[in-house]
Design a protein around this motif. Structure first.
Motif: not given
Ligand SMILES: Cc1cc2nc3c(=O)[nH]c(=O)nc-3n(C[C@H](O)[C@H](O)[C@H](O)COP(=O)(O)OP(=O)(O)OC[C@H]3O[C@@H](n4cnc5c(N)ncnc54)[C@H](O)[C@@H]3O)c2cc1C
Ligand code: FES
Ligand code: FES
Lengths: 284, 162
Positions: A63-76, A127-136, A171-174
């Motif tokens: 799954r790769l989808a936008v939900e509640n203002g976040k980009l949701c990136i599935g494990a595959c 990893c650096a990008l997820v840190a910069a964006l305060d990802g979940e 992983v969710r990115l704003p």
């Protein structure tokens, strides 16, 4: 140079995967995602997992989808998915800019975004990008799912907050506001190699001044992180060579550089100055 | 008790039913269990690209996949390039431009380039260099490989693709 024997599991659902992992994790059972980091370390026998739980057959994880203002990136979701912007606006462009620096195209065709986060190589661009964006980071096990903030996730060289029986499911990115400026710069000796230092930056310009600036440094320390001292140097200032140089110098002073045979601490600090300044310039 | 799996590798349209341990890499299975030795193995950890093949439409490192993961998938290796005696435009171009010396890296470069040109025969120069940086060649210095792939791209664009 051949992996040691292991038992292979190919679950078709997440439920099945976490159930198997719960059983085999105590015997060093592991998740197999893209295999682009795990298989090499198995070939070197640096890892000898007794069980591999292959998640590639679990459709829900693609799954790769936008939900509640976040980009949701599935494990595959593979690295290659980001080579063209996956969402409109600055986030899609930033992901497309950064992915070009990750390994080479045949590796990007298999390796996954979430696998990079779970593996937590100090020099991982994602990893650096997820840190910069305060990802979940979403971690799922038989005990349920929990959400971990990027700032609490990375713990050291290839060490994370993930428990051994947890699958990193998403992983969710704003999404970034349309006027967000983003920049990325990394230094490595050959194209496609792991970088010696990198910076991911973003900020908005409000009446000519930088608003909510973020500076994450990767590759230089045991794990990527936001550097508050550099961000403070930018906040509420108008972009200028002097302000950028000041932020870069503070980032370099703040890091505790990794050292190896070719790279001493001083050199690594100088690289941090250069990558931070260049990422900021690229953002303008 | 070593686990073994009965799988089928579909190589260039031909099914090969084999039995492998899960730890068998796809590269080893293709070479040793199926007898197709055109796919080369250099480093066995993803760095050199000699083992590059096309699995389910993607160019991948076959040393970084396990054979069990390719069960039933369509696989293309260098043996599938020529049509009998008729070489593929990429093979012709590699000969014409002297894009190989020892030839060890060649199967990997051919499959890497094949995948990229089939996807986009108009590949720009910058993209082409970026693509070819994926694989290592110890002999040629790369320039002739670049020329060969450009040459083949022109032929393939002209519609001589089989
Ligand atoms: C030649 C080469 C060059 C490379 N260059 C770079 C580079 O420049 N930058 C970069 O960032 N990477 C680079 N890589 C690594 C690549 O990006 C990997 O794809 C990535 O590090 C791991 O993702 P994967 O899906 O392949 O994970 P795998 O290799 O399958 O797994 C890696 C580790 O993470 C765990 N894991 C994976 N997914 C999950 C999950 N969903 N839940 C729980 N645990 C999980 C596994 O158990 C394993 O321990 C390179 C690799 C190679 C071979
Ligand atoms: S043998 Fe697979 S990349 Fe070198
Ligand atoms: S021709 Fe010898 S390695 Fe490329």
């Amino acid at each position: 140079m051949k992996p040691a024997p292991f038992q292979y599991h190919a679950p078709r659902s997440l439920q099945e995967a976490v159930a198997i992992l719960a059983q085999v994790a105590p015997a060093d059972g592991r998740v197999l995602a893209g295999g682009q980091s795990l298989v090499p370390i198995m070939a070197f026998r640096l890892a000898r997992p007794s069980h591999l739980v292959d998640i590639n057959g679990i459709e829900a994880l693609a799954r790769l989808a936008v939900e509640n203002g976040k980009l949701c990136i599935g494990a595959c979701v593979r690295h290659a998915a980001f080579e063209r912007p996956v969402v409109e606006g600055p986030l899609g462009r930033l992901l497309a800019m950064v992915v070009r620096h990750i390994a080479h195209s045949p590796i990007r065709a298999r390796g996954t975004f979430c696998g990079s986060i779970a593996h937590a190589d100090p020099a991982s661009e994602w990893c650096a990008l997820v840190a910069a964006l305060d990802g979940e980071i979403v971690a799922t096990s038989v005990r349920g799912a929990r959400v971990i903030a990027a700032g609490q996730f990375f713990a050291g060289i290839m060490a994370t907050a993930l428990a051994e029986d947890e699958v990193l499911t998403e992983v969710r990115l704003p999404l970034l506001a349309p006027d967000t400026r983003c920049g990325f710069y990394e230094f490595n000796r050959r194209a496609g190699d792991f970088a010696l230092a990198m910076a991911v930056v973003h900020f908005r310009l409000v009446e000519g001044r930088m608003f909510k600036p973020r500076v994450a440094i990767g590759g230089a320390e045991t794990h990527p992180r936001r550097v508050a001292a550099a961000e403070a140097a930018l906040a509420a200032n108008a972009p200028s060579p002097r302000v950028f140089a000041d932020a870069a110098a503070r980032a370099a002073r703040d890091v505790e550089p990794l050292e190896d045979a070719q790279t001493n601490a001083q050199y690594r600090r100088e690289l941090v100055v250069a990558v931070t300044r260049r990422a900021l310039e690229a953002a303008l | 008790m070593t686990q073994r799996a009965a799988i089928v590798l579909n190589l260039n349209g031909v099914d090969h039913a084999i039995s492998v341990e899960p730890r068998r890499t796809l590269a080893d299975a293709i070479r040793d269990d199926c007898g197709l030795t055109g796919t080369h193995i250099g480093c066995e950890h993803g760095v050199c690209g000699a083992c590059t093949i096309i699995v389910a439409g993607e160019a991948v490192r076959s040393c970084l996949m396990f054979a069990v993961q390719a069960d039933g998938k369509r696989i293309r290796t260098v043996e599938g390039l020529a049509d009998g005696e008729q070489l593929h435009p990429l093979q012709e171009a590699f000969i014409a431009h002297h894009a190989l010396q020892c030839g060890f890296c060649t199967p990997g470069f051919l499959m890497l380039s094949l995948h990229a040109l089939e996807r986009d025969p108009d590949l720009g120069d910058e993209e082409l260099l970026d693509l070819l940086a994926s694989n290592l060649c110890r002999c040629t210095g790369y320039q002739n490989i670049v020329k060969a792939v450009r040459g083949a791209a022109a032929v393939m664009r002209a519609g001589v693709v089989r």
